[in-house]
Design a protein around this motif. Structure first.
Motif, PDB file in Angstrom:
ATOM      1  N   GLN A   6      46.132  64.554  43.810  1.00 42.92           N
ATOM      2  CA  GLN A   6      45.307  65.676  43.805  1.00 42.92           C
ATOM      3  C   GLN A   6      45.945  66.775  44.725  1.00 42.92           C
ATOM      4  OE1 GLN A   6      44.141  65.126  40.713  1.00 42.92           O
ATOM      5  NE2 GLN A   6      42.154  66.587  41.440  1.00 42.92           N
ATOM      6  N   ARG A   7      46.361  66.139  45.812  1.00 36.82           N
ATOM      7  CA  ARG A   7      47.128  67.303  46.834  1.00 36.82           C
ATOM      8  C   ARG A   7      48.221  68.088  46.354  1.00 36.82           C
ATOM      9  NH1 ARG A   7      44.662  68.158  51.559  1.00 36.82           N
ATOM     10  NH2 ARG A   7      43.551  66.446  52.958  1.00 36.82           N
ATOM     11  N   ARG A   8      49.166  67.285  45.407  1.00 35.54           N
ATOM     12  CA  ARG A   8      50.470  67.788  45.250  1.00 35.54           C
ATOM     13  C   ARG A   8      49.920  68.599  43.749  1.00 35.54           C
ATOM     14  NH1 ARG A   8      51.919  62.428  45.497  1.00 35.54           N
ATOM     15  NH2 ARG A   8      51.900  62.355  43.322  1.00 35.54           N
ATOM     16  N   ASP A   9      49.286  68.128  42.838  1.00 36.18           N
ATOM     17  CA  ASP A   9      49.182  68.964  41.535  1.00 36.18           C
ATOM     18  C   ASP A   9      47.620  68.494  40.993  1.00 36.18           C
ATOM     19  OD1 ASP A   9      49.552  69.963  39.374  1.00 36.18           O
ATOM     20  OD2 ASP A   9      50.707  68.718  38.340  1.00 36.18           O
ATOM     21  N   PRO A  57      45.012  52.464  33.184  1.00 38.84           N
ATOM     22  CA  PRO A  57      44.081  52.739  34.121  1.00 38.84           C
ATOM     23  C   PRO A  57      44.516  53.473  34.963  1.00 38.84           C
ATOM     24  CG  PRO A  57      45.159  50.408  34.512  1.00 38.84           C
ATOM     25  CD  PRO A  57      45.516  50.935  33.308  1.00 38.84           C
ATOM     26  N   ALA A  58      45.910  54.092  34.801  1.00 40.02           N
ATOM     27  CA  ALA A  58      46.742  54.909  36.109  1.00 40.02           C
ATOM     28  C   ALA A  58      45.802  56.390  36.299  1.00 40.02           C
ATOM     29  CB  ALA A  58      48.168  55.476  35.610  1.00 40.02           C
ATOM     30  N   LEU A  59      45.661  56.624  37.530  1.00 39.76           N
ATOM     31  CA  LEU A  59      44.775  57.668  37.937  1.00 39.76           C
ATOM     32  C   LEU A  59      45.843  58.866  38.209  1.00 39.76           C
ATOM     33  CD1 LEU A  59      41.923  56.104  39.739  1.00 39.76           C
ATOM     34  CD2 LEU A  59      42.056  56.592  37.410  1.00 39.76           C
ATOM     35  N   PRO A  60      45.118  60.297  38.017  1.00 41.61           N
ATOM     36  CA  PRO A  60      44.079  60.540  37.414  1.00 41.61           C
ATOM     37  C   PRO A  60      43.985  60.594  36.037  1.00 41.61           C
ATOM     38  CG  PRO A  60      45.363  62.676  37.948  1.00 41.61           C
ATOM     39  CD  PRO A  60      46.168  61.342  38.364  1.00 41.61           C
ATOM     40  N   VAL A 120      39.051  65.909  49.543  1.00 51.72           N
ATOM     41  CA  VAL A 120      39.869  66.203  48.422  1.00 51.72           C
ATOM     42  C   VAL A 120      39.112  66.041  47.124  1.00 51.72           C
ATOM     43  CG1 VAL A 120      41.887  65.653  47.203  1.00 51.72           C
ATOM     44  CG2 VAL A 120      42.095  65.994  49.703  1.00 51.72           C
ATOM     45  N   LEU A 121      38.346  64.939  46.856  1.00 51.05           N
ATOM     46  CA  LEU A 121      37.645  64.568  45.605  1.00 51.05           C
ATOM     47  C   LEU A 121      36.407  64.923  45.646  1.00 51.05           C
ATOM     48  CD1 LEU A 121      38.941  60.977  45.340  1.00 51.05           C
ATOM     49  CD2 LEU A 121      40.171  62.971  44.321  1.00 51.05           C
TER      50      LEU A 121
END
Length: 498
Positions: free
Chosen positions: A259-262, A231-234, A290-291
């Motif tokens: 999401q900010r990093r990559d 279940p690890a995101l993303p 961000v999302l």
């Protein structure tokens, strides 16, 4: 196998499966299970349970993974009228023994070799497997539903963050009144959420009240419950082309940072249901920025089920307006209701709330009274009726004999730009009795200055609330439920921020 006659829970879920017919309702790897196939599986497991002599009032514990058979077994155990005890993976043996000692007649596992700690009772429950149960012949005609309205249908245990988990007893009448499988009963926020769950990730355990009910919601809305073994995101979102998922606050913070990093391609994502603990307004706002407009902020308890939910259109920091079927009172220390804008303790009534803690009359009397559930949460309602959570009644630091709630201190600390998350605990102090110890997760590349944090808290809440100690950590320790476990913050295994 169809379930056409009127009846108690899980009638509405079986009807949703019946309506799905040849549409996939569960996806596990390359395996697709249609509504019709799931109904057949439910009927076979129910026949197996009945062949074992299990029926109304019998305790059946489920130690199962996340797969179509687990979902079917939960429904089958309710179909025969059993009292279902879900056991989350990852619980210590002592807690599992305690749960299996709650008058359990049988334990269902995925395989005969599964480790099952001996129950804290003289008589051990008999061990059954899903494979053996599903081999039974279901017979012909509609599936008979045997749940009696006043009987306890399931024991859902709390997170155990204060010690031994408490088993919340929900009756068949309460589960039948639940909204998840009944579109006509969906509150406004759920009507917004439901169509976004076309491909809804399920993971961890279906014994989780939240995980099970949002899987049911996805199916009732015409979607598919998609098993995420990792279940690890993303990654799980992109790999499964997921449109929805349940997420805890720590996992949401990690996703936002990633999401900010990559940035990953999250173009399929339509809904993240934040559950387990409240979001600060700043972190809520950042997640939306961000999302995108996909963040639904749910508020509920094991004792109550869902109380309210903020949609992406609601102001960050609130948990939305409670639906008409839910009653909420904000009360002062004397038990009197307070007006909007004033903080107090939240008391609620929901259609599907628990009736008591199983075999625990003393603690039941503290929480369940006159049809109300005492949440022990602090909050207020604004002029528009939205709920805002502000802390927990027992999460306190007593400085110089004065009580200070941890929640407001944590929210002020989290407003600092160098702090991603903040957790406050009480520590002994020779001068003041207790003092504030703050554990903070720094934002990327900017370790917080303890003096600046103390100054911020002092200016907003007073010197007594300022942290005497500040410890930077990489992430908070988590309970098996996925919630931050503040009891473990001072233990050596907590990873300090390098």
């Amino acid at each position: 196998m169809r379930a056409r006659e009127a009846g108690p829970f899980p009638r509405a879920v079986l009807d949703a499966l019946d309506a799905a017919a040849d549409r996939p309702v569960f996806e596990h790897g390359t395996r697709l299970v249609t509504g019709a196939a799931m109904l057949d599986l439910v009927a076979r497991v129910a026949a197996g349970l009945r062949a074992e002599g299990l029926g109304p009032g019998d305790g059946v514990a489920l130690l199962l993974g996340v797969h179509p058979e687990a979902f079917a077994t939960i429904l089958a155990a309710h179909a025969v009228g059993a009292r279902v005890v879900g056991v989350r993976p990852g619980l210590p043996d002592a807690q599992v023994r305690h749960l299996l000692g709650l008058d359990v007649a049988a334990v269902v596992t995925d395989s005969g070799t599964a480790h099952v700690p001996r129950a804290d009772t003289a008589r051990a429950p008999r061990a059954l497997t899903v494979d053996a149960l599903r081999a039974a012949h279901p017979g012909t005609g509609p599936l008979r539903l045997a749940g009696r309205p006043a009987d306890v249908a399931r024991l859902i245990h709390t997170s155990g963050s204060t010690g031994t988990p408490k088993a919340c007893a929900q009756t068949y009448a309460a589960l039948t009144a639940g909204w998840a499988a009944r579109p006509g009963a969906w509150p406004p926020a759920i009507r917004d959420l439901a169509p976004r769950l076309r491909r809804h990730l399920v993971f961890g355990t279906l014994s989780s009240q939240v995980m099970f009910e949002y899987a049911v919601l996805a199916i009732a809305a015409g979607g598919t419950a998609v098993v995420a073994d990792d279940p690890a995101l993303p990654g799980a979102i992109t790999r499964h082309r997921a449109t929805g998922s349940v997420i805890t606050v720590p996992r949401l913070a990690k996703l936002v940072a990633a999401q900010r990093r990559d940035p990953a391609d999250l173009s399929t994502l339509r809904a993240l249901v934040v559950s387990g603990s409240p979001l600060t307004p700043d972190r809520h706002r950042e997640a939306l920025e961000v999302l995108g407009p996909v963040v639904f902020h749910g508020y509920g308890q094991t004792e109550t089920g869902m109380i309210s939910m903020a949609t992406p259109a609601d102001p960050p920091g609130s948990v939305g307006v409670p639906p008409p079927a839910v009653a909420v009172e904000v009360r002062d220390a004397r038990g009197a209701p307070v007006p909007p804008g004033v903080d107090g303790e939240l008391f609620v009534r929901t259609p599907a709330q628990a009736v008591a803690y199983w075999a625990d009359p003393e603690r039941s009397a503290e929480v369940f009274a006159d049809g109300w559930v005492r949440t022990r949460d602090l909050g207020r309602r604004d002029a528009e009726g939205r709920l805002h959570l502000t802390g927990r009644t027992r999460d306190v630091v007593i400085v110089n004999a004065n009580l200070h709630y941890a929640g407001p201190i944590e929210r002020v600390l989290a407003e600092h730009p160098d702090v991603a998350e903040a957790y406050v605990v009480a520590v002994p102090d020779d001068d003041t009795g207790e003092a504030v110890h703050a554990f903070v997760v720094p934002t990327a590349g900017r370790p917080p200055d303890p003096a600046a944090l103390r100054a911020l808290v002092t200016a907003r809440l007073g010197a007594a609330c300022a942290p005497a100690r500040v410890t930077a950590i990489a992430e908070p320790p988590l309970a098996p439920s996925g919630k931050p476990d503040k009891r473990l913050l001072s233990t050596p295994h907590v990873r300090r921020k390098p």
